[in-house]
Design an enzyme around this catalytic site. Structure first.
Site, mmCIF file in Angstrom:
data_model
loop_
_atom_site.group_PDB
_atom_site.id
_atom_site.type_symbol
_atom_site.label_atom_id
_atom_site.label_comp_id
_atom_site.label_asym_id
_atom_site.label_seq_id
_atom_site.Cartn_x
_atom_site.Cartn_y
_atom_site.Cartn_z
ATOM 1 N N ILE A 458 0.824 -1.210 0.000
ATOM 2 C CA ILE A 458 0.000 0.000 0.000
ATOM 3 C C ILE A 458 0.859 1.261 0.000
ATOM 4 C CG2 ILE A 458 -1.917 -1.188 1.085
ATOM 5 C CD1 ILE A 458 -1.153 0.132 3.752
ATOM 6 N N GLY A 459 2.170 1.071 -0.145
ATOM 7 C CA GLY A 459 3.060 2.233 -0.215
ATOM 8 C C GLY A 459 4.347 2.128 0.581
ATOM 9 N N ARG A 621 16.167 -5.562 13.017
ATOM 10 C CA ARG A 621 17.011 -5.364 11.848
ATOM 11 C C ARG A 621 16.264 -4.536 10.799
ATOM 12 N NH1 ARG A 621 18.427 -10.391 8.180
ATOM 13 N NH2 ARG A 621 20.176 -9.596 6.961
ATOM 14 N N PRO A 625 16.686 0.149 4.311
ATOM 15 C CA PRO A 625 16.959 1.409 5.015
ATOM 16 C C PRO A 625 16.248 2.634 4.433
ATOM 17 C CG PRO A 625 18.995 0.209 4.588
ATOM 18 C CD PRO A 625 17.907 -0.514 3.862
ATOM 19 N N LYS A 626 16.237 2.755 3.114
ATOM 20 C CA LYS A 626 15.573 3.924 2.529
ATOM 21 C C LYS A 626 14.071 3.885 2.775
ATOM 22 C CE LYS A 626 18.300 5.754 -1.278
ATOM 23 N NZ LYS A 626 18.415 5.840 -2.735
ATOM 24 N N GLN A 631 9.242 5.600 5.876
ATOM 25 C CA GLN A 631 8.129 5.286 6.773
ATOM 26 C C GLN A 631 8.154 6.169 8.017
ATOM 27 O OE1 GLN A 631 5.422 2.685 6.942
ATOM 28 N NE2 GLN A 631 5.764 3.528 4.927
ATOM 29 N N GLY A 695 8.177 -4.600 12.997
ATOM 30 C CA GLY A 695 7.444 -3.640 12.164
ATOM 31 C C GLY A 695 7.717 -2.208 12.574
ATOM 32 N N GLY A 697 5.947 0.565 10.493
ATOM 33 C CA GLY A 697 5.060 1.438 9.726
ATOM 34 C C GLY A 697 4.223 2.355 10.603
ATOM 35 N N GLU A 698 3.637 1.804 11.643
ATOM 36 C CA GLU A 698 2.765 2.593 12.515
ATOM 37 C C GLU A 698 3.601 3.369 13.535
ATOM 38 O OE1 GLU A 698 -0.658 1.352 12.018
ATOM 39 O OE2 GLU A 698 -0.097 -0.525 11.057
#
Ligand code: MOS
Length: 731
Positions: A458-459, A621, A625-626, A631, A695, A697-698
């Site tokens: 989703i991105g 880990r 990285p980019k 995010q 994770g 993302g959030e």
């Protein structure tokens, strides 16, 4: 600003396709003889449809049919007695109106413009019922959301007995996801089989939903979602667009495309619920927390009991012997809320991390120091150890980079010319879950590797992350790997949500690649003079498209040679990976972050600008990285929106959302964003999964709204407890 460190590592593998327009999003897909569906929406918030007059609309050129519950074939859903809750919302299946702007009909026409115009001519008669969309008025009838947990210790007594305490109420309005790509579906029935392109975070969920709605086997349904232009939770469950397009296509026997307008994005889907939280926290004079009492209520709809955990963060972020949490929900006549980035956690952290900041001023203890005093070495809720937790290092490195030690503790004590300067900070956390996932890996004779998994991107950069994992494990160049996702015919994987994709799908990809390497060893061993016979398989590694015994270059055997000598075109296998629950369950597994921001406030006009943000993040880990940097930057941008701009306005008299557009609903633009730096601290985790990746993302969002509010207080001496912090609240 991109840190030098993040200029290493590959760029998005799908970046070129995206910027040149060859990455096709849902609304760009077409089938021959396709028709267009445009939604008609209710103009009341509650009641019943008495009549739909489509005569004028159906006379218009190009219009095929106006469809509603009155003339659509029934779905294969079980009958539920009226009043049953939950009663999941299926658009166009009932005369009941449950919320304002509910999809109640669809006009199908040869072109989008014809459908849209004709939709404006559909006349609807209602029997209106009284509605209630105001959470404040609904609070008195709030009920427990089923998240009750027993008190830890004796919180009420501890709070009463403490000398240093804060008691405050924090509120967050409804917010909408506002992804760039609108929700859309293209549906096509042929010979009882259904193919849909759908904007979704979870292909399997969409397939299952359609199977039960139409009463057909999953094998007759294909769901494709190869590119998703942002979702943030809004596509975690199917929206009205999906069922409407599929029903309409079945009815008119043509492929049908339904694309939301920008307005419809805000009215037919979910949103972050509105919440009211009260925090009572106390400490002894040394800053050690003695109690946390966190009560939260948020709205749900009349027809479902949606609840998210706002209070969970208070149970395990800090070490505190006495904790009470109370979670309630209250009914409003609005569409059901939905998870939105860092659901529950960011809302709860906004309250807890604001309250902790307030307490720090009462105690005259530095806000970061207060957090270190109450650092949870083990999970205070379960007593289990953390699988890894480098949060201390996050505080240290991010504070140093930010220059936190130069902060003057008094509010209104730092200036830049006529601007007030404020420095604030907060902590973030997010559970690092993992779900079963599968992947198929095919190594071809020409040296290319194809990796397939039915997940979505989703991105956040899943295409890239999975490509990196496969290339690294197989010892081949990034360019040799093609990762394929977004199709229900691919090996089943979980939807993209909760920051679990790298952990779940990444593990499946890594394990599948390792199994391919094992097969290569077996094939090599069929050849005379194989250097791998009797060798411990753990010591065989892959590099330069070859396998070798670690440290013994003379044992190197090229993949291509092994395949050729075995007369093979490829080696291909399907692998299903499952989390090691036994091992995981002995630990608490979470990502952590320390988040620092600087604001500059022009008091004359009440303008707040977030000029700098530094995040220290511990998420195991970092595979990509980019992408990870991106995010975390996105989390800050979102936090700026949540703290300073975002609010869905409801006219409670009409029960209607008044700003369903990007003119009235403000989100940050480039000019609103200052410098953002991210630091990923080294965190080795051998428990979370074989990748060692948690994770993130959030996570990048979780502490940011509180950190901004805390910085605003430091700058101005004004504590705003009601988001967003708009100029009117500061003047
Ligand atoms: Mo996220 S709210 O799980 O898309």
């Amino acid at each position: 600003m991109i840190n030098e460190f993040f200029q290493d590592g590959p760029s998005r593998v799908d970046g070129r396709a995206k910027v040149t327009g060859t990455a096709t999003y849902v609304a760009e897909h077409r089938f021959p003889n396709m028709a267009y569906g445009y939604l008609v929406q209710s103009t009341i918030a509650r009641g019943r449809i008495l009549e739909i007059d489509a005569a004028e609309a159906e006379k218009q050129p190009g219009v095929v049919k106006v469809l509603s519950h009155l003339n659509l074939q029934k779905l294969a859903l079980p009958e539920r007695p009226a009043g049953t809750i939950p009663r999941p919302f299926y658009a166009l299946t009932s005369p009941d109106v449950l919320f304002n702007a509910q999809p109640i009909a669809v006009v199908v026409a040869d072109t989008f413009e014809q459908a849209r115009f004709a939709a404006s001519l559909v006349k609807v008669k209602y029997e209106q019922a009284p509605h209630q969309t105001d959470l404040e008025k609904a609070v008195s009838s709030a009920f427990t959301s089923g998240r009750e947990q027993a008190d830890r210790g004796t919180p009420a007594e501890a709070f009463a007995a403490s000398e240093f305490k804060v008691e405050a109420e924090y509120t967050i309005p409804i917010e909408h996801h506002n992804a760039m790509e609108p929700h859309a579906t293209v549906a096509n029935w042929t010979d009882g089989k259904l193919t849909v392109y759908d904007k979704t975070q979870g292909i399997q969920g969409t397939t299952g939903y359609l199977a039960s709605a139409f009463g057909i086997d999953r094998s007759n349904i294909r769901v494709l979602s190869p590119f998703v232009g942002g979702a943030f939770g809004a596509a975690l469950r199917p929206g009205p667009n999906l069922i409407v397009a599929a029903m309409a296509s079945r009815e008119v026997k043509r492929p049908v495309k339904v694309v939301y307008s920008r307005r419809q994005l805000a009215t037919a889907h979910g949103y972050r619920p509105e919440s009211i939280q009260t925090l009572k926290i106390s400490a002894n004079k040394d800053g050690k927390l003695t109690s946390i009492i966190h009560e939260a209520v948020h709205n749900t709809s009349a027809h479902e009991n949606f609840s998210e955990s706002l209070v969970g963060v208070s149970r395990n972020l800090y070490s505190c012997p006495n904790v009470r949490t109370v979670a309630k929900i209250a009914r409003t006549d609005l569409q059901t809320p939905l998870w939105m980035r860092a659901p529950g956690m960011v809302s709860g952290a906004w309250a807890l991390e604001s309250a902790l900041d307030e307490l720090s001023y009462k105690l005259k203890i530095d806000p970061m120091q207060l957090r270190l005093i109450n650092y949870a070495e083990t999970d205070p809720e379960s007593g289990r150890p953390f699988s890894s937790k480098e949060l201390r290092e996050c505080y240290k490195q991010a504070a140093e980079r930010f220059g936190w030690s130069k902060r003057k503790p008094e509010p209104r004590s730092m200036r830049d010319g006529k601007l007030l300067v404020g420095w604030g900070m907060a902590t973030g956390t997010w559970p690092a879950s993992q779900a079963p996932a599968s992947a198929r890996v095919t190594l071809n004779l020409d040296g290319t590797v194809r990796v397939e998994s039915g997940t979505t991107d989703i991105g956040p950069g899943t295409y890239t992350t999975m490509t990196i994992i496969a290339a690294r494990t197989m010892g081949v160049q990034i360019e040799k790997v093609t990762f394929v996702l977004g199709d229900s015919e691919l090996p089943p994987s979980p939807g993209q949500g909760g920051s679990t994709t790298t952990s779940s799908v990444g593990t499946a990809v890594q394990e599948a690649c390792e199994l391919v390497l094992k097969q290569l060893v077996e094939h090599a061993n069929k050849m005379e003079g194989s250097p791998f016979v009797g060798v411990d398989p753990e010591t065989v590694v892959a590099e330069d498209a070859a396998i070798l015994v670690k440290g013994k270059p003379e044992t190197k055997r090229k993949f291509a040679d092994i395949l050729r000598q075995n007369n093979l075109q490829n080696v291909s296998l399907l692998h299903r990976s499952t989390p090691d629950q036994g091992r995981r369950s002995r630990y608490t597994i979470a990502s952590h972050a320390a988040q620092f921001v600087e604001v500059k406030v022009d008091e004359e006009i009440g303008r707040v600008r977030v000029t700098r943000a530094v995040q220290g993040t511990a998420a195991g880990r970092i595979v990509n990285p980019k992408g990870a940097h991106s995010q975390e930057m996105g989390g800050v941008v979102w936090g700026v929106g949540m703290a300073l701009m975002e609010k869905t306005e409801i006219d409670h008299k009409l029960g209607r959302i008044m700003n369903p557009n990007l003119a009235g609903y403000h989100v940050p633009v480039n000019a609103d964003i200052g410098e953002i730096e991210t630091i990923f601290v080294v965190e080795v985790d051998e428990i979370v999964n074989p990748l060692g990746a948690k994770g993130l993302g959030e996570l990048g969002l979780v502490g940011i709204p509180a950190a901004i509010a805390n910085a605003v207080f430091h700058a101005t001496g004004k504590r705003v407890r009601d988001l967003p912090i708009t100029p009117d609240k500061l003047i």
